[in-house]
Scaffold this active site. Structure first.
Site, PDB file in Angstrom:
ATOM      1  N   SER A 188       0.895  -1.162  -0.052  1.00 18.19           N
ATOM      2  CA  SER A 188       0.188  -0.152  -0.058  1.00 18.19           C
ATOM      3  C   SER A 188       0.940   1.175  -0.048  1.00 18.19           C
ATOM      4  CB  SER A 188      -0.968   0.053   1.148  1.00 18.19           C
ATOM      5  OG  SER A 188      -0.153   0.203   2.438  1.00 18.19           O
TER       6      SER A 188
ATOM      7  N   LEU B  29      -3.460   2.101   7.209  1.00 19.37           N
ATOM      8  CA  LEU B  29      -3.954   2.881   6.327  1.00 19.37           C
ATOM      9  C   LEU B  29      -3.452   2.850   5.105  1.00 19.37           C
ATOM     10  CD1 LEU B  29      -3.823   6.178   8.664  1.00 19.37           C
ATOM     11  CD2 LEU B  29      -5.826   4.566   8.107  1.00 19.37           C
TER      12      LEU B  29
ATOM     13  N   HIS C  70       3.637  -4.957   2.759  1.00 16.76           N
ATOM     14  CA  HIS C  70       3.024  -5.616   4.060  1.00 16.76           C
ATOM     15  C   HIS C  70       3.386  -7.112   4.174  1.00 16.76           C
ATOM     16  CE1 HIS C  70       0.536  -2.093   5.208  1.00 16.76           C
ATOM     17  NE2 HIS C  70       0.252  -1.993   3.872  1.00 16.76           N
TER      18      HIS C  70
ATOM     19  N   LEU D  95       4.729 -10.716   2.013  1.00 20.56           N
ATOM     20  CA  LEU D  95       5.477 -11.797   1.010  1.00 20.56           C
ATOM     21  C   LEU D  95       4.974 -13.160   1.480  1.00 20.56           C
ATOM     22  CD1 LEU D  95       7.067 -12.636  -1.519  1.00 20.56           C
ATOM     23  CD2 LEU D  95       9.054 -12.081   0.061  1.00 20.56           C
TER      24      LEU D  95
ATOM     25  N   TYR E 166      16.370  -9.975   2.477  1.00 21.87           N
ATOM     26  CA  TYR E 166      16.026  -8.502   1.850  1.00 21.87           C
ATOM     27  C   TYR E 166      17.067  -7.984   1.570  1.00 21.87           C
ATOM     28  CZ  TYR E 166      11.263  -9.625   3.141  1.00 21.87           C
ATOM     29  OH  TYR E 166      10.066 -10.534   3.335  1.00 21.87           O
TER      30      TYR E 166
END
Length: 227
Positions: free
Chosen positions: A93, A107, A118, A120, A164
């Site tokens: 988002s 939000l 958010h 994976l 990551y």
């Protein structure tokens, strides 16, 4: 919604043993990447539930919340389908601040230039096959086609930082968000799209959603699953 500029990163990959011209008309593509929609919500929920219940003891996102989030900004999600079956996905988002806060868990900020990743998750049958890194690479390339995106951010537990980092994310520091005794590292990836890609995407006119709400804290368990 037009996604023409992003098609190189979303179009299906055909099986090498079957040429495009010889495929039957209704044959499902061997591999397909595309944005998720509310019709995918049940498959998303099943993968997420299995991936996180053993780690946290609870599912971070209920089915109605999955549907709600995919309604808000489906263009910031990506699913990997094998012969029509969802095997891995990412949900994101928009966010409008330098660092993540509790509000970032619930939000969607349509005017923000940051994409908050958010979740994976990879289906259990397809883990340990490198699908997580491949999907992340596809997603980050896709974000380069969106003219309003300047960076991607996520929060993860410390043991997943190397995972990551291999995808190009850099550590920003400790995340201000905590869940019970769990603490997180905040990471970011600069989305440096090529000028040509951005000009093309601007000419196409990618839509920006106007809805501002989303529910629940789907990010807190995001990166505890296996890939």
């Amino acid at each position: 919604m037009s996604l023409v500029g992003a098609l190189p990163f979303l179009k299906p990959r055909l099986s090498p043993s079957v040429s495009p011209g010889r495929q039957r008309r209704h044959t499902l593509p061997a591999s397909e990447f595309r944005p998720l929609n509310t019709q995918d919500a049940i498959s998303v929920f099943e993968i997420e539930k299995e991936a996180f219940i053993s780690v946290s003891g609870d599912c971070p996102l209920h089915l109605d919340e999955v549907r709600h989030f995919l309604t808000l900004c489906p263009e910031l999600s990506m699913g990997w389908f094998e012969e029509g079956r969802l095997v891995a996905f990412i949900i994101g988002s928009q966010w409008d601040q330098d660092r993540l806060t509790l509000d970032a868990l619930s939000l969607h900020k349509p005017k923000g230039s940051t994409v908050h990743i958010h979740v994976l998750a990879v289906h259990r049958t397809f883990r340990q096959q490198g699908k997580g890194p491949i999907l992340m690479w596809r997603y980050l390339q896709y974000l380069r086609c969106l003219p309003y995106v300047r960076r991607a951010v996520l929060m993860c537990e410390d043991f997943l930082v190397p995972f990551y980092q291999k995808s190009g994310f850099k550590v920003q520091g400790r995340c201000s968000i905590t869940v019970a005794s769990l603490t997180f590292t905040e990471m970011q990836y600069p989305v440096r799209g090529h000028a040509l890609m951005r000009r093309n995407s601007e000419a196409i006119g990618f839509p920006q959603t106007n809805v501002q709400h989303h529910t629940h804290n789907l990010a807190v368990f995001t990166h505890a699953a296996q890939f």
